[in-house]
Enzyme design. Structure first.
Site, PDB file in Angstrom:
ATOM      1  N   CYS A 114       0.829  -1.231   0.000  1.00 42.77           N
ATOM      2  CA  CYS A 114       0.000   0.000   0.000  1.00 42.77           C
ATOM      3  C   CYS A 114       0.853   1.267   0.000  1.00 42.77           C
ATOM      4  O   CYS A 114       0.366   2.344  -0.332  1.00 42.77           O
ATOM      5  CB  CYS A 114      -0.915   0.011   1.213  1.00 42.77           C
ATOM      6  SG  CYS A 114      -1.968  -1.437   1.277  1.00 42.77           S
ATOM      7  N   HIS A 258      -4.185   6.844   1.465  1.00 44.86           N
ATOM      8  CA  HIS A 258      -4.431   5.495   0.965  1.00 44.86           C
ATOM      9  C   HIS A 258      -5.872   5.118   1.281  1.00 44.86           C
ATOM     10  O   HIS A 258      -6.379   5.445   2.357  1.00 44.86           O
ATOM     11  CB  HIS A 258      -3.460   4.547   1.667  1.00 44.86           C
ATOM     12  CG  HIS A 258      -3.743   3.102   1.414  1.00 44.86           C
ATOM     13  ND1 HIS A 258      -3.893   2.592   0.141  1.00 44.86           N
ATOM     14  CD2 HIS A 258      -3.901   2.058   2.272  1.00 44.86           C
ATOM     15  CE1 HIS A 258      -4.126   1.291   0.234  1.00 44.86           C
ATOM     16  NE2 HIS A 258      -4.143   0.945   1.508  1.00 44.86           N
ATOM     17  N   ASN A 288     -10.073  -1.131  -2.053  1.00 46.52           N
ATOM     18  CA  ASN A 288      -8.648  -0.884  -1.808  1.00 46.52           C
ATOM     19  C   ASN A 288      -7.843  -1.419  -2.996  1.00 46.52           C
ATOM     20  O   ASN A 288      -7.748  -2.633  -3.186  1.00 46.52           O
ATOM     21  CB  ASN A 288      -8.255  -1.591  -0.506  1.00 46.52           C
ATOM     22  CG  ASN A 288      -6.797  -1.416  -0.131  1.00 46.52           C
ATOM     23  OD1 ASN A 288      -5.988  -0.956  -0.939  1.00 46.52           O
ATOM     24  ND2 ASN A 288      -6.453  -1.797   1.082  1.00 46.52           N
TER      25      ASN A 288
HETATM   26  N1  ACO Z   1     -19.153 -10.335   5.808  1.00 50.12           N
HETATM   27  C1  ACO Z   1     -19.828 -10.646   6.886  1.00 50.12           C
HETATM   28  N2  ACO Z   1     -19.268 -10.921   8.082  1.00 50.12           N
HETATM   29  C2  ACO Z   1     -17.933 -10.872   8.145  1.00 50.12           C
HETATM   30  C3  ACO Z   1     -17.135 -10.549   7.033  1.00 50.12           C
HETATM   31  C4  ACO Z   1     -17.793 -10.262   5.816  1.00 50.12           C
HETATM   32  N3  ACO Z   1     -17.144  -9.943   4.682  1.00 50.12           N
HETATM   33  N4  ACO Z   1     -15.841 -10.563   7.415  1.00 50.12           N
HETATM   34  C5  ACO Z   1     -15.805 -10.888   8.700  1.00 50.12           C
HETATM   35  N5  ACO Z   1     -17.068 -11.094   9.157  1.00 50.12           N
HETATM   36  C6  ACO Z   1     -17.505 -11.451  10.487  1.00 50.12           C
HETATM   37  C7  ACO Z   1     -16.436 -12.138  11.291  1.00 50.12           C
HETATM   38  O1  ACO Z   1     -16.402 -13.517  11.008  1.00 50.12           O
HETATM   39  C8  ACO Z   1     -16.881 -11.856  12.708  1.00 50.12           C
HETATM   40  O2  ACO Z   1     -17.883 -12.762  13.049  1.00 50.12           O
HETATM   41  P1  ACO Z   1     -17.989 -13.336  14.559  1.00 50.12           P
HETATM   42  O3  ACO Z   1     -18.196 -12.118  15.427  1.00 50.12           O
HETATM   43  O4  ACO Z   1     -19.172 -14.245  14.503  1.00 50.12           O
HETATM   44  O5  ACO Z   1     -16.679 -14.024  14.827  1.00 50.12           O
HETATM   45  C9  ACO Z   1     -17.519 -10.480  12.600  1.00 50.12           C
HETATM   46  O6  ACO Z   1     -17.802 -10.273  11.219  1.00 50.12           O
HETATM   47  C10 ACO Z   1     -16.616  -9.384  13.106  1.00 50.12           C
HETATM   48  O7  ACO Z   1     -15.324  -9.576  12.544  1.00 50.12           O
HETATM   49  P2  ACO Z   1     -14.134  -8.667  12.912  1.00 50.12           P
HETATM   50  O8  ACO Z   1     -12.929  -9.076  12.141  1.00 50.12           O
HETATM   51  O9  ACO Z   1     -14.016  -8.571  14.381  1.00 50.12           O
HETATM   52  O10 ACO Z   1     -14.694  -7.303  12.341  1.00 50.12           O
HETATM   53  P3  ACO Z   1     -14.094  -5.880  12.459  1.00 50.12           P
HETATM   54  O11 ACO Z   1     -15.106  -5.002  13.067  1.00 50.12           O
HETATM   55  O12 ACO Z   1     -12.725  -5.887  13.038  1.00 50.12           O
HETATM   56  O13 ACO Z   1     -13.989  -5.484  10.931  1.00 50.12           O
HETATM   57  C11 ACO Z   1     -12.332  -5.222   9.218  1.00 50.12           C
HETATM   58  C12 ACO Z   1     -13.131  -6.195  10.032  1.00 50.12           C
HETATM   59  C13 ACO Z   1     -13.273  -4.430   8.324  1.00 50.12           C
HETATM   60  C14 ACO Z   1     -11.362  -5.979   8.336  1.00 50.12           C
HETATM   61  C15 ACO Z   1     -11.603  -4.307  10.210  1.00 50.12           C
HETATM   62  O14 ACO Z   1     -10.818  -5.049  11.102  1.00 50.12           O
HETATM   63  C16 ACO Z   1     -10.780  -3.299   9.547  1.00 50.12           C
HETATM   64  O15 ACO Z   1     -11.279  -2.303   9.060  1.00 50.12           O
HETATM   65  N6  ACO Z   1      -9.449  -3.494   9.526  1.00 50.12           N
HETATM   66  C17 ACO Z   1      -8.548  -2.626   8.852  1.00 50.12           C
HETATM   67  C18 ACO Z   1      -7.895  -3.401   7.859  1.00 50.12           C
HETATM   68  C19 ACO Z   1      -8.094  -2.910   6.486  1.00 50.12           C
HETATM   69  O16 ACO Z   1      -8.833  -2.020   6.159  1.00 50.12           O
HETATM   70  N7  ACO Z   1      -7.325  -3.516   5.641  1.00 50.12           N
HETATM   71  C20 ACO Z   1      -7.300  -3.158   4.303  1.00 50.12           C
HETATM   72  C21 ACO Z   1      -6.045  -3.639   3.750  1.00 50.12           C
HETATM   73  S1  ACO Z   1      -4.711  -3.067   4.676  1.00 50.12           S
HETATM   74  C22 ACO Z   1      -4.297  -1.620   4.168  1.00 50.12           C
HETATM   75  O17 ACO Z   1      -4.503  -1.295   3.051  1.00 50.12           O
HETATM   76  C23 ACO Z   1      -3.739  -0.728   5.165  1.00 50.12           C
END
Ligand code: ACO
Length: 331
Positions: A114, A258, A288
């Site tokens: 990224c 980003h 992304n």
């Molecule tokens: N659809 C439905 N449910 C989902 C999905 C999906 N696509 N993905 C995960 N879940 C579920 C999980 O299984 C979990 O279920 P559970 O509670 O029964 O175990 C629930 O949703 C919550 O999952 P978490 O991972 O705790 O969700 P979180 O609120 O942390 O959101 C996310 C996940 C969006 C990835 C978040 O952690 C985030 O924004 N992280 C930043 C990372 C990012 O944006 N990366 C992009 C690439 S990196 C970069 O470019 C910097």
């Protein structure tokens, strides 16, 4: 010596994939994706067709050349940022050189995920200021879609990414435009928090059928850890580069971050003390696109009239490595 961005442009595949399309192939929902990431749709190449990362890069580069009023033959260095090159090797820099029909010039790839484009911008700036190269093509391009685990197992990461490319043409100039500075960082202790482990170099044959069945060839991410670090490191480095130039956020016309996640962008804006109108976001449309997000967002923000020649713009990113940084631009 000053470095001017004389042209910029981007290209995304025509094929739009909405959250509703993803609902059909994995257990996810439009509501979940929009609420957690701000993404409504992304572009995917047509799988197994003729188009790969270098082709998107070439189209974006042609648009940047057109804006600059230059020809491919004017380019004397190509820097290509990607984590998804057409082949394991060689990189896409040389493919872009040949597809654009440039003369024999140096071309290389940057593997900074990224942060590839913002790392590349500092390199291009320093190459120009040293007088080594006069006209540099810097391009960020990704084809993520065929490598994502588009099943429920990979839903936490596969809903976030898209394909696309963006490019800058940079030249020496004395009209006031400049890359005023760049600040770049890395912390390799976190290499496995957002990574693609396989094919594994040290392994005989690099990858086995068992590895593929286990999904080890798909990217993996500790989303919460990435989130936590991104919303801390991005504001930190933006404040640092502004302070170094005796500037404040009030002096900045636009921050182009980003595009990882709308919640990251909103948290960054809040920590910088800026309204969302000053922090560009287009993640809803493209997801992304990794090394391509910054040049795509930069071009769109410019096209929308959100900054003009003479304005100060900050480009900033955080990503796999971990790596992060910022560039301060007098556009
Ligand atoms: N659809 C439905 N449910 C989902 C999905 C999906 N696509 N993905 C995960 N879940 C579920 C999980 O299984 C979990 O279920 P559970 O509670 O029964 O175990 C629930 O949703 C919550 O999952 P978490 O991972 O705790 O969700 P979180 O609120 O942390 O959101 C996310 C996940 C969006 C990835 C978040 O952690 C985030 O924004 N992280 C930043 C990372 C990012 O944006 N990366 C992009 C690439 S990196 C970069 O470019 C910097």
């Amino acid at each position: 010596m000053r470095t001017k961005i004389v042209g910029h442009g981007f290209f995304v595949p025509e094929n739009i994939v909405t959250n509703f399309d993803l609902e059909k192939i994995m257990d996810t929902s439009n509501e979940w994706i929009v609420e957690r990431s701000g993404i409504h749709e992304r572009r995917f190449i047509v799988p197994d067709g003729d188009v790969s990362t270098s082709d998107l890069a070439v189209k974006a580069s042609q648009k940047a050349l057109e804006m600059a009023g230059l020809k491919a033959d004017d380019i004397d260095l190509i820097i290509a940022a990607t984590l998804s090159p057409d082949f394991f090797f060689p990189g896409i820099g040389v493919l872009i050189q040949s597809k654009l029909a440039c003369k024999a010039i140096p071309a290389f790839d940057l593997r900074q995920q990224c942060c590839g484009f913002i790392y590349g911008l500092q390199m291009a700036d320093l190459f120009i200021k040293s007088g080594v190269y006069k006209t540099i093509l810097l391009v960020g391009a990704e084809v993520q879609s065929p490598g994502l685990d588009k099943t429920t197992r990979g839903r936490d990461i596969s809903v976030l990414f898209g394909d696309g490319a963006g490019a800058f043409i940079l030249q020496n100039s004395d009209d006031g435009s400049d890359i005023l500075g760049s600040k770049l960082y890395s912390d390799g202790r976190y290499y496995d928090q957002l990574w693609l482990e396989y094919p594994l170099t040290k392994k005989t044959g690099r990858i086995s059928c068992e590895d593929i069945e286990a999904g080890r060839h798909h990217p993996k991410m500790n989303g919460r850890n990435v989130f936590r670090h991104a919303i801390t490191k991005i504001p930190e480095v933006v404040f640092e580069i502004l302070k170094e130039h005796q500037l404040t956020v009030q002096d900045i016309a636009m921050v182009v971050p980003h595009q990882a996640n709308q919640r990251i962008t909103e948290a960054v804006a809040q920590r910088l003390g800026l309204p969302m109108e000053k922090v560009y976001s287009n993640i809803a449309k493209y997801g992304n696109t990794t090394a391509a997000t910054v040049p795509i967002a930069f071009h769109e923000a410019w096209e929308a009239g959100l900054f003009k020649r003479g304005d100060l713009v900050v480009t900033t990113s955080f990503g796999s490595g971990f790596t992060w940084g910022a560039n301060l631009i007098r556009y």
